[in-house]
Motif scaffolding. Structure first.
Motif, PDB file in Angstrom:
ATOM      1  N   SER A 235       0.716  -1.192   0.012  1.00  8.07           N
ATOM      2  CA  SER A 235      -0.005   0.003   0.086  1.00  8.07           C
ATOM      3  C   SER A 235       0.704   1.318  -0.001  1.00  8.07           C
ATOM      4  CB  SER A 235      -0.805   0.186   1.099  1.00  8.07           C
ATOM      5  OG  SER A 235      -1.715  -1.182   1.214  1.00  8.07           O
TER       6      SER A 235
ATOM      7  N   ALA B   2      -7.216   1.835  -1.421  1.00  7.66           N
ATOM      8  CA  ALA B   2      -7.823   2.463  -0.212  1.00  7.66           C
ATOM      9  C   ALA B   2      -6.585   2.947   0.892  1.00  7.66           C
ATOM     10  CB  ALA B   2      -8.914   1.613   0.476  1.00  7.66           C
ATOM     11  N   LEU B   3      -5.966   1.925   1.341  1.00 12.22           N
ATOM     12  CA  LEU B   3      -4.983   2.358   2.259  1.00 12.22           C
ATOM     13  C   LEU B   3      -3.931   3.163   2.038  1.00 12.22           C
ATOM     14  CD1 LEU B   3      -4.089   1.852   5.080  1.00 12.22           C
ATOM     15  CD2 LEU B   3      -2.940  -0.318   4.263  1.00 12.22           C
TER      16      LEU B   3
ATOM     17  N   SER C  64      -2.265  10.825  -4.840  1.00 14.16           N
ATOM     18  CA  SER C  64      -3.370   9.751  -4.850  1.00 14.16           C
ATOM     19  C   SER C  64      -3.340   8.982  -6.152  1.00 14.16           C
ATOM     20  CB  SER C  64      -4.720  10.195  -4.207  1.00 14.16           C
ATOM     21  OG  SER C  64      -4.501  10.668  -3.165  1.00 14.16           O
TER      22      SER C  64
ATOM     23  N   LEU D 236      -4.900   6.669   1.820  1.00 18.96           N
ATOM     24  CA  LEU D 236      -4.751   7.594   3.141  1.00 18.96           C
ATOM     25  C   LEU D 236      -3.422   7.691   3.132  1.00 18.96           C
ATOM     26  CD1 LEU D 236      -7.041   5.340   5.274  1.00 18.96           C
ATOM     27  CD2 LEU D 236      -7.604   7.745   4.637  1.00 18.96           C
ATOM     28  N   CYS D 237      -2.352   6.886   2.949  1.00 14.38           N
ATOM     29  CA  CYS D 237      -0.889   7.074   2.911  1.00 14.38           C
ATOM     30  C   CYS D 237      -0.545   8.348   2.135  1.00 14.38           C
ATOM     31  CB  CYS D 237      -0.004   5.965   2.518  1.00 14.38           C
ATOM     32  SG  CYS D 237      -0.232   4.416   3.693  1.00 14.38           S
TER      33      CYS D 237
ATOM     34  N   LEU E 178      -4.174  15.242   5.434  1.00 15.50           N
ATOM     35  CA  LEU E 178      -4.393  14.387   6.634  1.00 15.50           C
ATOM     36  C   LEU E 178      -3.128  14.096   7.430  1.00 15.50           C
ATOM     37  CD1 LEU E 178      -6.176  11.110   5.297  1.00 15.50           C
ATOM     38  CD2 LEU E 178      -7.097  13.183   6.294  1.00 15.50           C
TER      39      LEU E 178
ATOM     40  N   PRO F  24      -2.513   7.677  13.073  1.00 15.58           N
ATOM     41  CA  PRO F  24      -3.520   6.580  13.367  1.00 15.58           C
ATOM     42  C   PRO F  24      -3.010   5.618  14.442  1.00 15.58           C
ATOM     43  CG  PRO F  24      -2.343   6.352  11.341  1.00 15.58           C
ATOM     44  CD  PRO F  24      -2.083   7.645  11.848  1.00 15.58           C
TER      45      PRO F  24
ATOM     46  N   LEU G 110      -2.114  10.781   1.117  1.00 16.61           N
ATOM     47  CA  LEU G 110      -2.859  12.031   1.549  1.00 16.61           C
ATOM     48  C   LEU G 110      -2.018  12.468   3.094  1.00 16.61           C
ATOM     49  CD1 LEU G 110      -6.627  11.537   1.143  1.00 16.61           C
ATOM     50  CD2 LEU G 110      -5.147  12.804  -0.309  1.00 16.61           C
ATOM     51  N   SER G 111      -1.618  11.555   3.512  1.00 20.06           N
ATOM     52  CA  SER G 111      -0.833  11.726   4.938  1.00 20.06           C
ATOM     53  C   SER G 111       0.234  12.825   5.015  1.00 20.06           C
ATOM     54  CB  SER G 111      -0.607  10.463   5.749  1.00 20.06           C
ATOM     55  OG  SER G 111       0.588  10.165   5.092  1.00 20.06           O
TER      56      SER G 111
ATOM     57  N   PHE H 173      -3.648  13.360  11.021  1.00 20.13           N
ATOM     58  CA  PHE H 173      -4.274  12.290  11.289  1.00 20.13           C
ATOM     59  C   PHE H 173      -3.084  11.265  11.805  1.00 20.13           C
ATOM     60  CE2 PHE H 173      -6.202   8.311   9.588  1.00 20.13           C
ATOM     61  CZ  PHE H 173      -6.746   7.521  10.884  1.00 20.13           C
TER      62      PHE H 173
ATOM     63  N   MET I  28      -0.070   8.554   8.610  1.00 21.40           N
ATOM     64  CA  MET I  28      -0.260   7.070   8.041  1.00 21.40           C
ATOM     65  C   MET I  28       0.811   6.511   7.327  1.00 21.40           C
ATOM     66  SD  MET I  28      -3.009   5.307   8.276  1.00 21.40           S
ATOM     67  CE  MET I  28      -4.019   4.344   7.465  1.00 21.40           C
TER      68      MET I  28
END
Ligand code: PFF
Length: 472
Positions: free
Chosen positions: A111, A370-371, A164, A374-375, A382, A387, A377-378, A385, A399
């Protein structure tokens, strides 16, 4: 389906060479090209490099052989292969969960690895654009300032939409090969890309020899100063050795399952480990001359690849073309590794749920996408965030960093540690001996390494990874 290397109609490598190239493709990746030079720089150059080589021989190689022999015996996805070896040794089948952990690790690494693959695609695109606008002869980005070139990286990683999309593109390319199967897709990517990778690596290194600061690089990487060999340096070298050899994620168990009985796993493991180490050393000899020739400092981490090097390409003749070739080479290496990473959970889903390969690899892609997003965007929206922040070691990590730390410092070392205990102490000795292809003194030495040195060294990495204060 044709009869393959594994001697059945089950899909497998079409030749021993195909297996060796695919396994080298799995091992050679961002770990060699980015992580190794950065770690060497941060950990005292020569002292780190010498100790790293020792670690590959004494720890990496025995675990690599252990993983491939479990896979070859089981001829199935990693958890099933562990289960078969346990069953045939009269031991608890619960050992299969060592590989379940590996499947989890491979999925998580896949991911975030594709996020970095996406960054490489971005730089390939940037260098192509530069080649068209500024031409081949001068340095890269000749109409930009140094600050503008260095600003490319923070601008890219904070642009979550672009990263992304590129993550998903890289994942999609990976899926394209994995969905086509072992002999039809996975080995094809290795068969074509690994030779192309070597040509580019050697070509750019030769360029560095003549055009770059080779003498300074050799001093930097190979001057052995024993006083620099401290505890943390040694542990960094062990960690790098097994990340680089793709150990602890059941990847080599998965690839080993497609190997025929006639292949000597001791010999092939030696070839794979030597090639991986050679590439790491060549990566150092390729990158640093360019960096030093531009008068830059070899600061570590991602900055070396995505800021220092593009700046260095700005300073050297033909920088646009060399820069483009360099990032294409990195992209090839990353792709053959991401293919290996995707194959681990894909093979497991096929074995466990009897889904077709297309469905299984498609499912892995959806979840890893999906994961991965998130990475991606981190490093932008994000960033706040965190986690896993409820564990002190993940404090302040987004992430991407959290997933990297979770796998690199926890689940991968646990996987490699349990694998060496399984092969050294649990599995039937005769079964193991019939698979490992070693004889005489080498065999005795290997048993000593798997039973004693590997578990102790890996337990030490884990301890220091989880409790860094332990060595302070
Ligand atoms: N060995 C790869 C590298 O050095 O980049 C990373 C990796 C690939 C780890 C495949 C694990 C794996 F299964």
């Amino acid at each position: 389906m044709a009869l393959t290397q594994s001697g059945s109609t089950r899909d497998g490598w079409s030749s021993r060479t195909a297996f060796i190239l695919a396994a080298i493709g799995s091992a050679v990746g961002l770990g060699n090209l980015v992580r190794f030079p950065a770690e060497a720089g941060a950990n005292g150059g020569g002292a780190f490099v010498m100790f790293y080589i020792l670690c590959v021989i004494l720890i990496g190689l025995p675990v690599l052989l252990s993983e491939t022999l479990i896979g070859r015996h089981g001829q199935a996805a990693a958890p099933e292969s562990f289960r078969k070896v346990a069953e045939h040794s009269g031991k608890s089948t619960a050992w299969e969960h060592v590989a379940s952990l590996g499947v989890f690790s491979a999925f998580v690494v896949l991911s975030f690895y594709c996020v970095l693959g996406g960054w490489v695609l971005y730089y390939i695109g940037t260098f192509v654009g530069d080649l068209f606008s500024t031409g081949v002869v001068g340095g890269a980005f000749s109409d930009s300032t140094v600050a503008e070139v260095e600003a490319l990286f923070p601008a890219m990683i904070s642009d979550g939409i672009t990263t992304s999309i590129l993550d998903l593109v890289f994942l999609g390319i990976t899926l394209f090969f994995v969905a086509r199967g072992v002999s039809g897709g996975i080995e094809k990517v290795a068969l074509y890309l690994m030779p192309a990778f070597f040509v580019l690596l050697v070509g750019i290194t030769i360029y560095g020899m003549f055009g770059g600061a080779m003498g300074q690089t050799v001093d930097y990487l190979f001057t052995f100063e024993p006083e620099k060999l401290t505890g943390p340096v040694m542990l960094a070298a062990v960690g790098q050795a097994f990340f680089s050899l793709s150990l602890g994620v059941a990847g080599m168990v998965t690839y080993g399952a497609y190997v025929g009985r006639n292949v000597n796993l001791g010999v092939t493991s030696g070839i794979i480990a030597s090639a991986d180490t050679m590439v790491a050393l060549l990566a150092g000899l390729c990158i640093f001359p360019i960096v030093f020739a531009a008068g830059l400092s070899p600061n570590g981490g991602l900055g070396l690849m995505f800021q220092t090097l593009p700046h260095a390409f700005q300073e050297i003749p033909g920088g646009s073309l060399i820069g483009l070739a360099f990032f294409i080479m990195v992209g090839f290496a990353a792709l053959t590794s991401s293919v290996a990473l995707m194959e681990v959970p894909t093979a497991w889903i096929i074995d466990r749920f009897r889904f077709t390969r297309a469905v299984a690899s498609g499912m892995v892609t959806v979840f890893a996408g999906a994961l991965g997003v998130l990475c991606a965007l981190s490093t932008g929206v994000l960033a706040g965030f965190h986690p896993l922040a409820f564990f002190p070691m993940f404090e302040g990590m987004g992430m991407l960093d959290a997933m990297d730390t979770l796998t690199g410092k926890i689940t991968m070392p646990i996987g490699a540690l349990l694998t060496s205990i399984f092969v050294g102490w649990i599995a039937n000795k005769r079964l193991v001996d019939s698979e490992n292809g070693l004889g005489g003194a080498l065999h005795v030495f290997w048993r000593f390494l798997v039973c004693w040195l590997c578990p102790i060294a890996l337990a030490a990495i884990l301890l220091v990874g989880v409790f860094p204060s332990f060595i302070e």
